[in-house]
Design a protein around this motif. Structure first.
Motif, short mmCIF file in Angstrom:
data_model
loop_
_atom_site.label_atom_id
_atom_site.label_comp_id
_atom_site.label_asym_id
_atom_site.label_seq_id
_atom_site.Cartn_x
_atom_site.Cartn_y
_atom_site.Cartn_z
N TYR A 105 45.08 37.97 48.90
CA TYR A 105 44.65 37.00 47.90
C TYR A 105 43.14 36.81 47.93
O TYR A 105 42.60 36.23 48.88
N LEU A 106 42.46 37.32 46.93
CA LEU A 106 41.01 37.18 46.86
C LEU A 106 40.59 36.50 45.56
O LEU A 106 39.66 36.92 44.88
N ASP A 107 41.33 35.44 45.23
CA ASP A 107 41.03 34.70 44.00
C ASP A 107 40.95 33.20 44.29
O ASP A 107 41.47 32.37 43.55
N CYS A 113 42.51 39.68 42.53
CA CYS A 113 41.13 39.22 42.33
C CYS A 113 41.01 38.83 40.87
O CYS A 113 42.02 38.59 40.22
N SER A 114 39.82 38.73 40.35
CA SER A 114 39.69 38.22 39.00
C SER A 114 38.52 38.85 38.27
O SER A 114 37.57 39.34 38.87
N ARG A 167 35.43 39.66 40.36
CA ARG A 167 35.10 38.60 41.31
C ARG A 167 36.10 38.60 42.46
O ARG A 167 37.30 38.59 42.24
N PHE A 168 35.57 38.65 43.68
CA PHE A 168 36.39 38.54 44.88
C PHE A 168 36.01 37.21 45.54
O PHE A 168 34.85 37.03 45.92
N SER A 169 36.96 36.30 45.66
CA SER A 169 36.61 35.02 46.27
C SER A 169 37.50 34.70 47.46
O SER A 169 38.70 34.90 47.42
#
Ligand SMILES: *Cc1c(COP(=O)(O)O)cnc(C)c1O
Length: 413
Positions: free
Chosen positions: A4-6, A330-331, A362-364
């Motif tokens: 999970y990188l969002d 990601c997004s 975007r990787f958050s």
């Protein structure tokens, strides 16, 4: 593997927050507005939460209004101040990179006869304070500039902005939804008059947020009903949500330094890993080599938990879907922009061309993100990019741009 990188879209709830709020569904279920013991018990906890949350930003408990989240806080701040100060003037200043909750509230005010100036940003996505100073005029009543940008992680100089606003006798609202719980905030030192925060961005529950309103400020409510929250926000208080936000904030601020060091390490790995292994990939977020690291080992213009990277000759949406097949979330910029073919307004404001904005991801990250997850991303990403570039009919940026424009037309008509 699922990665999970969002986390800029939302975060998982901290298990400690989940267990902490369970009794507020089952036992302490009274309506805080009731004067019997059930109500009084609930109210006691709500007031403790209000006080603790106020402390996080050096405010007082009478300055905190609970809302349903960041969107409502932004709307209440902007519409509420604009409507209460319209006798003083009808000019508002914001930036081109704000969240839609701010931009759309401003657009609504334009329909109601207000004037809004949308400040440009630098290539790094940062507002220029001198430019702001020059833009303030006699009729200006409010400046709304976010703290950390949700798409790139750029940090706005809100302390300087606050000073300019105070010197010019203009109110200053900041959307701190991406920074509350992640950076230190002091509303007094930073001269902030109004501040929005939302629990689900820092491992609290969804549907709960708050607006800090400096003591003595009056704003019009945007909803009408009971007399809750000093008449500013009617509706039965979301007691479990409020307590969850308190607990999440408590953990976030207790672990702030540890979390920041962890996220910085992950972020470096993502950036170095991607830029090092994928040709024609570029960092859209403010580059850490360009900025001086702060005294406490922080970047001064970038919150590294949000990494925005662009890949030439690629359509970000397709890449995101390929990664999704590998279990990686990601997004493509803002969640609200996904699903539409509009390129990100934030990246365009930073001077990127539409096809560059379209090729960005975007990787958050959060404190629950592990190094293993980043390793997995770095293992899978290069092949996905290569695959898309191979089948891409866009041998150059212009061809991709043409394609997107054509597509765009089709979707619009
Ligand atoms: C998520 C977000 C919002 C909206 O908050 P919600 O609680 O989801 O309504 C507003 N501003 C920024 C910068 C955000 O990242």
């Amino acid at each position: 593997m699922k990665v999970y990188l969002d986390n800029a879209a939302t975060t998982r709830m901290d298990p400690d927050v989940v267990s902490f709020i369970r009794p507020f569904f089952e036992d302490v279920f009274g309506n805080p507005a009731s004067i019997h013991c059930y109500g009084r018990e609930a109210m006691k906890h709500v007031e403790e939460a209000r006080s603790n949350l106020a402390n996080c930003i050096n405010a007082s408990e009478n300055e905190i209004v609970f809302t349903s989240g960041g969107t409502e806080s932004d709307n209440l701040a902007i519409l509420g101040i604009a409507r209460s100060l319209k006798h003083k003037g009808k000019h508002i200043i914001t930036s081109k990179i704000e969240h839609p909750a701010v931009l759309e509230a401003c657009k609504q005010l334009e329909k109601e006869g207000y004037n809004v100036t949308y400040l440009p940003v630098s290539r790094d996505g940062v507002v220029n304070v001198d430019r702001l100073n020059e833009t303030i005029r006699k009729e200006t009543i409010l400046v709304s500039i976010m703290h950390v940008n949700n798409e790139t992680g750029s940090i706005q100089p809100i302390e300087e902005i606050g000073k300019v606003c105070r010197d010019n006798d203009v109110l200053f609202h900041t959307d701190a939804v991406q920074s509350f719980g992640k950076l230190n905030i002091d509303v007094k030192r930073m001269n902030i008059d109004l501040l929005s925060a939302s629990a689900h961005k820092f491992h609290g529950p969804k549907g709960i947020g708050m607006l800090y309103v400096r003591d003595g400020l009056y704003l019009h409510p945007i909803m009408y009903g009971g007399h809750h929250e000093m008449g500013l926000r009617p509706g039965t208080l979301n007691v479990p949500g409020i307590l969850g936000m308190m607990k999440a904030a408590e953990i976030a601020y207790k672990e702030l330094d540890k979390t920041h060091a962890h996220i910085k390490r992950l972020s470096k790995k993502v950036v170095d890993g991607i830029l090092g292994s994928i040709p024609e990939s570029y960092l859209n977020s403010p580059s850490p080599t360009d900025v001086d690291e702060g005294r406490d080992n922080r970047y001064t213009r970038w919150y590294p938990g949000v990494v925005n990277i662009r890949f030439s000759f690629i359509e970000g949406e397709s890449l995101m879907l390929l990664l999704d097949k590998e279990g990686i979330a990601c997004s493509t910029g803002s969640a609200c922009a996904s699903g539409s073919l509009e390129p990100s307004h934030v990246l365009l404001a930073m001077g990127l061309r539409p096809e560059q904005a379209h090729g960005s991801l975007r990787f958050s990250m959060s404190r629950f993100t592990s190094i293993d997850e980043i390793d997995y991303l770095l293992e899978k990403l290069p092949a996905c990019v290569e695959r898309l570039r191979k089948i891409s009919p866009f041998k150059n940026a212009e061809a991709l741009d043409r394609f997107i424009r054509k597509h765009h037309q089709r979707y619009k008509t």
